[in-house]
Design a protein around this motif. Structure first.
Motif, short mmCIF file in Angstrom:
data_model
loop_
_atom_site.label_atom_id
_atom_site.label_comp_id
_atom_site.label_asym_id
_atom_site.label_seq_id
_atom_site.Cartn_x
_atom_site.Cartn_y
_atom_site.Cartn_z
N VAL A 580 0.90 -1.21 -0.01
CA VAL A 580 0.20 0.11 0.04
C VAL A 580 0.95 1.05 -0.06
O VAL A 580 1.84 1.35 0.64
CB VAL A 580 -0.73 -0.16 1.08
CG1 VAL A 580 -1.80 1.39 1.14
CG2 VAL A 580 -1.86 -1.30 1.09
N PHE A 581 0.68 2.08 -1.08
CA PHE A 581 1.21 3.31 -0.78
C PHE A 581 0.24 4.63 -0.90
O PHE A 581 -0.70 4.37 -1.86
CB PHE A 581 2.34 3.53 -1.89
CG PHE A 581 2.11 3.52 -3.24
CD1 PHE A 581 1.86 4.94 -4.01
CD2 PHE A 581 2.13 2.51 -4.07
CE1 PHE A 581 1.39 4.93 -5.46
CE2 PHE A 581 1.52 2.68 -5.38
CZ PHE A 581 1.26 3.83 -5.88
N THR A 582 0.49 5.74 -0.58
CA THR A 582 -0.41 6.95 -0.64
C THR A 582 0.66 8.16 -1.19
O THR A 582 1.90 8.07 -1.04
CB THR A 582 -0.86 7.58 0.71
OG1 THR A 582 0.26 7.61 1.40
CG2 THR A 582 -1.71 6.31 1.34
N ILE A 583 -0.12 8.89 -2.07
CA ILE A 583 0.52 10.15 -2.67
C ILE A 583 -0.49 11.20 -2.05
O ILE A 583 -1.82 10.93 -2.38
CB ILE A 583 0.86 10.07 -4.22
CG1 ILE A 583 -0.42 9.40 -4.88
CG2 ILE A 583 2.18 9.11 -4.41
CD1 ILE A 583 -0.27 9.38 -6.55
N PRO A 584 -0.20 12.46 -2.40
CA PRO A 584 -1.06 13.51 -1.94
C PRO A 584 -2.23 13.72 -2.95
O PRO A 584 -1.61 13.71 -4.45
CB PRO A 584 -0.07 14.93 -2.05
CG PRO A 584 1.19 14.44 -1.62
CD PRO A 584 1.19 13.09 -2.35
N ALA A 585 -3.33 13.90 -2.66
CA ALA A 585 -4.35 14.37 -3.68
C ALA A 585 -4.12 15.65 -4.11
O ALA A 585 -3.87 16.78 -3.36
CB ALA A 585 -5.71 14.10 -3.08
N ALA A 586 -4.56 16.17 -5.39
CA ALA A 586 -4.47 17.40 -6.25
C ALA A 586 -5.45 18.29 -5.49
O ALA A 586 -5.03 19.66 -5.08
CB ALA A 586 -4.62 17.33 -7.75
N LEU A 587 -6.68 17.96 -5.11
CA LEU A 587 -7.52 18.81 -5.03
C LEU A 587 -7.15 19.32 -3.35
O LEU A 587 -7.38 20.69 -3.12
CB LEU A 587 -8.93 18.27 -4.67
CG LEU A 587 -9.48 18.04 -6.12
CD1 LEU A 587 -10.91 17.28 -5.81
CD2 LEU A 587 -9.75 19.28 -7.02
N ALA A 588 -6.55 18.39 -2.38
CA ALA A 588 -6.14 18.77 -1.12
C ALA A 588 -4.97 19.73 -1.23
O ALA A 588 -4.84 20.81 -0.45
CB ALA A 588 -5.94 17.63 -0.41
N ALA A 589 -3.97 19.59 -2.23
CA ALA A 589 -3.03 20.42 -2.14
C ALA A 589 -3.38 21.89 -2.63
O ALA A 589 -2.82 22.82 -2.15
CB ALA A 589 -1.86 19.84 -3.23
N GLU A 590 -4.45 21.76 -3.66
CA GLU A 590 -4.61 23.13 -4.28
C GLU A 590 -5.57 23.78 -3.04
O GLU A 590 -5.34 25.23 -2.99
CB GLU A 590 -5.62 22.75 -5.37
CG GLU A 590 -4.90 22.49 -6.55
CD GLU A 590 -5.85 22.17 -7.77
OE1 GLU A 590 -7.23 22.24 -7.72
OE2 GLU A 590 -5.51 21.72 -8.67
#
Length: 594
Positions: A580-590
């Motif tokens: 399992v890996f996670t990466i930042p969501a674009a909407l959250a970063a914006e």
């Protein structure tokens, strides 16, 4: 009784005044008494001379005329006097002499008269009659160098002693008044001394309680004033010194509290006296629980007492590596010396080198693995080339087969060098990133399509689960493509024929979570903590046979973490593996940027 300085000063002053009055009064009264008595005695002497002059006319044939003397003395108006003949018989007395009639014709026996009867010029004495002090005088009456009689006179000293009594009463009254005045003056004077002393005492008490903002008003330039000045100077200096000490203490406490290394301080007898927060964290203790205890009782496995004893005996610092559970500690032991070079304690600085040892071990393993990974293909290439040079090149089939092996081993070394360079660039941060919002499911489909052939050879089914409304994620497309390919390739390689691989993409808060799960051979639990280490393989022989370099998962972890995510692995032997890996969501970063 006399506990205060003021009472002692008053007592001394009063005692001095009393002694002075006593001595001066005694001296004065003695001199007055002597003067009054001398005055009475002189008066008696004058009367005696006057009587002798008058009685000389009653001398007949060398004897006194008793009848004439009696008649003359009967008319004598002053004082008490008795006239004796040469035999000591009373022949005349003044009318004031109470025993006048009884004395006439009788012998007068008295110690004062006897010397005069034998020619002594004058004899005086003192006595008391009816409670009244008296003085007596016996003077011989001489005619033709013979004593023909004696004049015996009495003088009262009552008036003189009454005067002396009055004077003594006056002196006592004056002494009492002087003592009272002295007492008041001494109280006032003592207060000028004891007042500042009391103030100094009170201020000193305030200082003893911790209040050092104390000053004394100096009202004089005498010794008391100098005492106040010295107190003010001492207070100022003491306050300055304590502020310096407090500053140094705060610095030492700040250093001890924030230093990364653990610090233990031991007293002269080996008991624990200081434990800083870093030591509490490293050793998993609380300072209050171990203060005053011996190290061999708290940490028997560390053998710290042996190091402390050795440092004290040799009188020098020493360094010792200590294994404390899973931790590796480097202890620097330094003895402290007190007066006359006597041991005053020991300081131990603990440096946690667990991670350093782990990194060193990983470095050694890395070097060994790289050497091994390069040595194996090089040995294969060398042996095949030597065989070709020895004549095998003349046989077309053998030559072609050997060259294919050389090509495969060369490709393997190229992949290894490429992965090593890639890891080096990730470590150094010299790699370029092109991070933009992308659809993760689209990238996943692209990777699955690339691996469809090897999956089809093993008849594996790849199930994709994409949750509705999955957000775009921020990542570098080429690098995340490499991560997903690596995970899918591992799943395909280690999953048996007709197995199943599941990929899942969904939102997880501010992150996008990607799961790759297979039904393969699994990984033993003891290997899971090291699975992301470089060159670490669960089954080294099988991994090499399949062409792996042992760097894929290490590269995947580096990329995911540099993208701001996290990666984890869970597995059960014989049942499969889940990554399992996670990466930042674009909407959250914006939203965070806005």
């Amino acid at each position: 009784m006399l506990r205060s300085i003021q009472s002692k000063l008053i007592f001394v002053y009063l005692l001095l005044i009393l002694v002075a009055f006593q001595l001066s009064g005694l001296y004065l009264l003695k001199n007055l008494e002597r003067a009054y008595v001398r005055q009475v005695e002189d008066d008696l002497s004058q009367r005696a001379q006057l009587l002798i002059g008058q009685l000389s006319g009653y001398s007949v044939g060398g004897k006194l005329d008793a009848q004439g003397v009696n008649q003359f003395m009967a008319s004598w108006p002053v004082g008490n006097a008795i006239v004796l003949d040469a035999n000591g018989t009373v022949i005349g007395a003044t009318p004031r002499q109470q025993e006048h009639a009884a004395l006439l014709g009788k012998k007068f026996s008295n110690d004062d008269v006897s010397p005069a009867l034998v020619g002594a010029p004058k004899t005086t004495s003192r006595g008391e009659e009816n409670g009244e002090p008296m003085t007596y005088l016996a003077v011989p009456l001489i005619s033709l160098n013979r004593v023909i009689g004696v004049v015996y006179l009495k003088g009262s000293l009552k008036e003189a002693y009454d005067r002396l009594k009055n004077i003594r009463d006056m002196l006592m009254t004056a002494a009492a008044i002087a003592l009272g005045a002295t007492a008041m003056l001494s109280v006032m004077l003592a207060r000028t001394i004891t007042g500042p002393v009391r103030e100094v005492t009170r201020k000193a008490g305030e200082m003893a309680g911790g209040n050092f903002n104390q000053t004394i008003e100096v009202r004089s330039s005498d010794e008391v004033g100098q005492l106040g000045e010295m107190f003010n100077r001492m207070t100022s200096r003491l306050k300055q010194t304590l502020e310096e000490i407090q500053g140094e203490k705060n610095k030492a406490e700040a250093i001890l509290s924030h230093m990364a290394d653990g610090l233990l301080a031991f007293g002269a007898t080996g008991q624990i006296i200081i434990v800083n927060p870093a030591a509490e964290r490293i050793l998993g203790i609380i300072e209050a629980d171990v203060l005053g205890q011996l190290p061999q009782h708290v940490w028997p496995e560390m053998k710290l007492d042996t190091a402390l004893a050795k440092a004290r005996e040799e009188g020098r610092s020493l360094t010792q590596e200590i294994h404390f559970g899973p931790q590796v500690l480097l202890a620097h032991v330094t003895p402290l010396q007190g007066e006359r070079s006597q041991p005053a304690g020991t300081v131990v600085v603990l440096h946690d080198i667990t991670e350093m040892e782990k990194l060193e071990r990983m470095r050694r393993d890395f070097v060994a693995n790289v050497s091994h990974e390069l040595k194996t293909p090089l040995t294969t290439v060398k042996s095949y080339v030597e065989t070709l040079l020895d004549g095998a090149a003349e046989e077309p089939e053998v030559r072609a087969r050997f060259l294919r092996v050389v090509e495969a081993e060369t490709d393997r070394m190229a992949r290894l060098v490429k992965d090593l360079l890639h890891l080096s660039q990730l470590d150094q941060g010299s790699i370029n990133w092109d991070i933009q919002p992308y659809e993760v499911p689209a990238l996943m489909e692209e990777c699955v399509a690339k691996l469809a052939v090897p999956a089809g050879r093993k008849n594996l089914s790849i199930r994709r689960v994409y949750a509705p409304g999955v957000s775009q994620a921020l990542f570098d497309r080429d690098k995340l493509h490499q991560v997903i390919l690596n995970l899918l390739a591992n799943a395909i390689e280690f999953t048996p024929v007709k197995g199943e691989i599941t990929v899942d993409v969904r939102n997880d808060g501010a992150m996008v979570k990607v799961t790759v799960k297979d039904s393969g051979i699994g990984i033993p639990k003891e290997d899971l903590p090291r699975i992301f280490e470089r060159f670490y393989r669960v089954d080294k022989a099988r991994s090499r046979m399949l062409g792996g370099t042992g760097l894929g998962l290490a590269i995947a972890r580096q990329i995911v973490e540099l993208l701001g995510g996290a990666i984890s692995i869970d597995s059960e032997l014989g049942k499969g593996t889940e990554v399992v890996f996670t990466i930042p969501a674009a909407l959250a970063a914006e939203s965070e940027v806005s």
